[in-house]
Design an enzyme around this catalytic site. Structure first.
Site, PDB file in Angstrom:
ATOM      1  N   ASP A 289      31.699  15.293   6.713  1.00  0.00           N
ATOM      2  CA  ASP A 289      32.258  14.022   6.303  1.00  0.00           C
ATOM      3  C   ASP A 289      33.285  14.310   5.198  1.00  0.00           C
ATOM      4  O   ASP A 289      33.388  15.429   4.692  1.00  0.00           O
ATOM      5  CB  ASP A 289      31.141  13.071   5.836  1.00  0.00           C
ATOM      6  CG  ASP A 289      31.563  11.620   5.963  1.00  0.00           C
ATOM      7  OD1 ASP A 289      30.699  10.752   6.144  1.00  0.00           O
ATOM      8  OD2 ASP A 289      32.780  11.356   5.886  1.00  0.00           O
TER       9      ASP A 289
HETATM   10  C1  GLC Z   1      34.103   8.288   5.265  1.00  0.00           C
HETATM   11  C2  GLC Z   1      32.907   7.933   6.124  1.00  0.00           C
HETATM   12  C3  GLC Z   1      33.034   8.394   7.550  1.00  0.00           C
HETATM   13  C4  GLC Z   1      34.490   8.375   7.977  1.00  0.00           C
HETATM   14  C5  GLC Z   1      35.222   9.422   7.151  1.00  0.00           C
HETATM   15  C6  GLC Z   1      36.708   9.486   7.509  1.00  0.00           C
HETATM   16  O1  GLC Z   1      33.688   8.671   3.993  1.00  0.00           O
HETATM   17  O2  GLC Z   1      31.629   8.334   5.659  1.00  0.00           O
HETATM   18  O3  GLC Z   1      32.218   7.531   8.352  1.00  0.00           O
HETATM   19  O4  GLC Z   1      34.595   8.687   9.366  1.00  0.00           O
HETATM   20  O5  GLC Z   1      35.061   9.194   5.755  1.00  0.00           O
HETATM   21  O6  GLC Z   1      37.325   8.289   7.161  1.00  0.00           O
END
Ligand code: GLC
Length: 733
Positions: A289
């Site tokens: 993430d």
């Molecule tokens: C965010 C979220 C994730 C998302 C990623 C990219 O922090 O936790 O669900 O896909 O960043 O935006």
């Protein structure tokens, strides 16, 4: 996702020609930097906004002069594998650099958060799951994939399939609710919709099931918080949806921010290599993430960025989202033998496999004609699907006295600022909608020709205008009060300790009730709310969630009876915030909750949900009779008769639950095992059948072994997790 032998050979050949720098470049996902227009780093600007040193308006003014830096030089040098961008012409330009100016011409995989639609925004997942309509889940995903490709996006960071039982967690809005089976069927349908139409490169994307795993179990419902549980809980509640997604061939997975039993998912080799790649057989790759590798230092599992990067790579994390840690430290780690080259090769092989499967080496570009088509507006079939999805996702919680549906002759006072805000209908994680496509509840009602007058009176934020409320009551045959949350009150980083209606909305409702006029309450919210007072005081409650761009059309149609609500709750609603977590598939305990003192209950609140999982009413009524259970060699053949006992056509979501009465582990009092949608005309009766494989009555024990055990099982069938017919059967396997 399956590769042909020819594609596999292509990947191996390309891998053999790559330098170490180029290999590590494929493990690097570049999030765009925001630069210019201000004289502090963007991260500092965010801090200033967060701690109030600048206002939202000031931030917006500064951002108006900013631009995104996509690190074009690094792309040219072959050091970037993926970008995040939803502008098709920008994506074409970045692909051109990668394909025509880098040494090996490896195209970019372009990711974006397309969680519940791209420009055609559908209901938030917790709402869509209330339709219990697998075909709908798949159709909306397929449309999202097409719209994504038409904007140069070929990787959706979706579906989010985190089971969640605590509505204090803001991200409960993003997933399919509390139940493992509904979550699994939702996951399967979403993977099929996103990935399976490979008839054209324009029709499919790589899915990214997230967040692996148990993010929804964050302690206290506090986002990013620690999670701890038994292995049997992990296997029986939080892993099933991911297992289902893997069986459907999900191309990628995003690891969760949280630690699980002390080891962050980002560096958890047992989860990544053992279960996900080993047991479940992920063919594609795992991405962290955003910033999560760096955050392993905060977790206290890594001494510094270098240590975090090495741990993540060794644990099986294939791609780094947004930290540069792989780009900065992996080369030296490989050269020193700390990270074996085979770890790098495995990660790059997985990433290249997805890019080949996506057809990016054939054509990574969006035709200008496709871009211009969307600039002209949304296709009618896209809008129609948005309306259908919105209509099926509403849940009628109460309808005392049959106040709904309304008649077009009634003078309607529409109350509440949310009712007139077209920018609030899409909910969390919708970043590509256009205001001209969005329909507020007010606009939807006015378009029907109904006699409706609008009175703002206030909403989730700010003051309540009781004088305006007086005028609303005076002029009305019926009051429709739209209350709930803004889209910013749910989603990421939106945990709350108080999940009652925010602001003075409860006072507004009470004031409207005192007028003596019929009050219809429409909820616009992203999470289950604590509705203890509302469940008692309000005669009519329609749960309308954040239903997407055509919310206004769907709510108007439901209020006026042009459609009949059929949704059933995908998540339990507590009476008070302090009840969280609350969910239907809970263990019995040795003292099941009751009115007696020495039982599992509260002194100051009910112990059950005020509206349970699976609950939902209709404008007609249904009756169940003659539940029968017949055992065959491999299955239970279950049958029940369902009759429409009302005056309107309606659709009932028939739910099948079981209970393992005595097992080697404590089991839930009920577990959803199947469901189906049945539409009946008034007076029509139909036999509804389920074939339940007996092996599905098993569970995982604390060794991660799946057990099916002899003994008594209860079988329940009904229109909610609470109101069911029941039979018992004793089985030996
Ligand atoms: C965010 C979220 C994730 C998302 C990623 C990219 O922090 O936790 O669900 O896909 O960043 O935006």
């Amino acid at each position: 996702m399956k590769l042909t032998q020819e594609q596999k050979k292509f990947v191996e050949d390309l891998l053999s020609r790559m330098t170490l720098d180029e290999k590590i470049g494929q493990m690097n996902q570049e999030s765009p930097s925001i630069v210019g227009g201000f004289d502090v780093p963007f991260s500092e600007l965010i801090e200033m906004l967060t701690d109030g040193r600048i206002s939202q308006e000031e931030f917006g003014r500064l951002m108006a002069t900013a631009k995104q830096d996509f690190h074009e030089d690094d792309i040219r040098a072959g050091l970037v594998s993926s970008v995040m961008c939803n502008d098709p012409r920008q994506n074409n330009a970045l692909q051109k650099i990668a394909v025509e100016e880098s040494r090996l011409g490896i195209p970019l995989i372009v990711g974006f958060d397309v969680i519940h639609g791209f420009r055609s925004v559908f209901p938030i997942a917790i709402a869509e799951a209330c339709s219990f309509d697998d075909a709908l889940f798949e159709d909306t995903a397929r449309m999202a994939a097409k719209e994504s490709r038409a904007h140069g996006i070929n990787w959706n960071f979706a579906p989010m399939i985190d089971a969640a039982r605590d509505a204090r967690w803001g991200r409960v809005s993003e997933g399919p609710g509390e139940d493992p089976l509904l979550g699994s069927r939702f996951a399967r349908a979403k993977i099929r919709g996103l990935q399976n139409d490979t008839s054209s490169l324009k029709n499919y994307v790589a899915a990214c099931t997230k967040h692996y795993v148990a993010y929804g179990a964050c302690e206290g419902g506090r986002d990013y918080n620690t999670t701890s549980m038994s292995d049997s809980q992990l296997y029986n509640v939080y892993l099933p949806a991911f297992r289902a997604a893997m069986e459907e061939g999900a191309a990628t997975v995003m690891a969760a921010f949280n630690d699980l039993n002390g080891i962050p998912c980002t560096v958890n080799e047992w989860l990544l290599r053992g279960i996900l790649k080993g047991e479940m057989g992920l063919e594609g790759f795992v991405v962290s993430d955003a910033n999560a590798i760096r955050e392993c230092v905060n977790h206290g599992i890594a001494a510094d960025d270098r240590d975090a990067g090495i741990q993540a790579a060794l644990a099986g994390m294939d791609m780094d989202m947004g930290t540069h840690i792989y780009k900065d430290y992996l080369k030296e780690a490989v050269q020193k033998g700390v990270v074996p080259m085979k770890v790098i090769d495995e990660a790059v092989r997985r990433i290249l496999s997805v890019k080949v499967w996506l057809g990016l080496f054939e054509n990574p570009y969006v035709p200008e004609a496709d871009i211009e088509a969307y600039e002209k507006g949304l296709p009618a079939e896209h809008i129609a699907l948005c309306k259908k999805a919105a209509g099926e996702s509403m849940v009628l919680l109460k309808n005392e006295g049959g106040v709904l549906p309304l008649s077009r002759k009634q003078k309607i006072s529409l109350v509440g600022t949310l009712a007139d805000n077209a920018e609030e209908v899409c909910g969390a994680w919708a970043m590509a909608w256009k205001k001209e496509d969005c329909v507020s509840i007010r606009a939807g009602l006015e378009a029907t020709g109904a006699d409706v007058s609008y009175y703002p009176c206030g909403g989730p934020e700010g003051e309540i205008d009781f004088d305006e409320a007086d005028r609303a009551c005076a002029d009305a045959d019926v009051i429709v009060a739209v209350v709930g949350e803004t889209d910013a009150m749910s989603g990421e980083a939106s945990s709350k300790t108080d999940i009652t209606l925010p602001g003075g909305q409860r006072e507004l409702l009470s004031y409207l009730l005192n007028s003596g006029k019929p009050v219809v309450t429409v909820l616009m919210n992203g999470r289950p709310l604590a509705l203890g007072w509302e469940a008692e005081a309000l005669p009519v409650i329609l749960e309308a969630w954040h239903l997407g761009i055509r919310m206004g059309d769907a709510v108007a149609a439901a209020l006026l009876g042009d459609i009949t609500p059929s949704g059933k709750l995908s998540s339990s609603f507590p009476a008070v915030s302090g009840q969280c977590p609350v969910y239907y598939n809970h263990p019995s305990t040795g003292r099941p909750g009751s009115k007696s003192k020495f039982t599992s209950r509260y002194l100051d609140a009910p112990w059950e949900a005020v509206f349970p999982f699976g609950h939902g009413l209709s404008y007609t009524s249904f009756a169940y009779r003659d539940l029968s259970v017949r055992e065959t060699e491999d299955n239970l053949e279950i049958s029940v008769y369902l009759k429409n006992t009302g005056e309107r056509e309606g659709t009932e979501i028939v739910q099948l639950y079981t209970r393992d009465v005595a097992a080697s582990l404590v089991r839930p009092v009920k577990e959803l095992k199947d469901y189906c949608r049945v539409s009946l005309t008034p007076g029509e009766e139909r036999e509804v059948r389920f074939t339940l494989p007996k092996k599905s009555l098993g569970f995982y024990n604390n060794d991660g072994c799946y057990c099916v055990e002899d003994g008594e099982f209860r079988v329940f069938v009904g229109g909610s997790s609470k109101d069911t017919l029941e039979q018992s059967v004793t089985l030996s396997f």
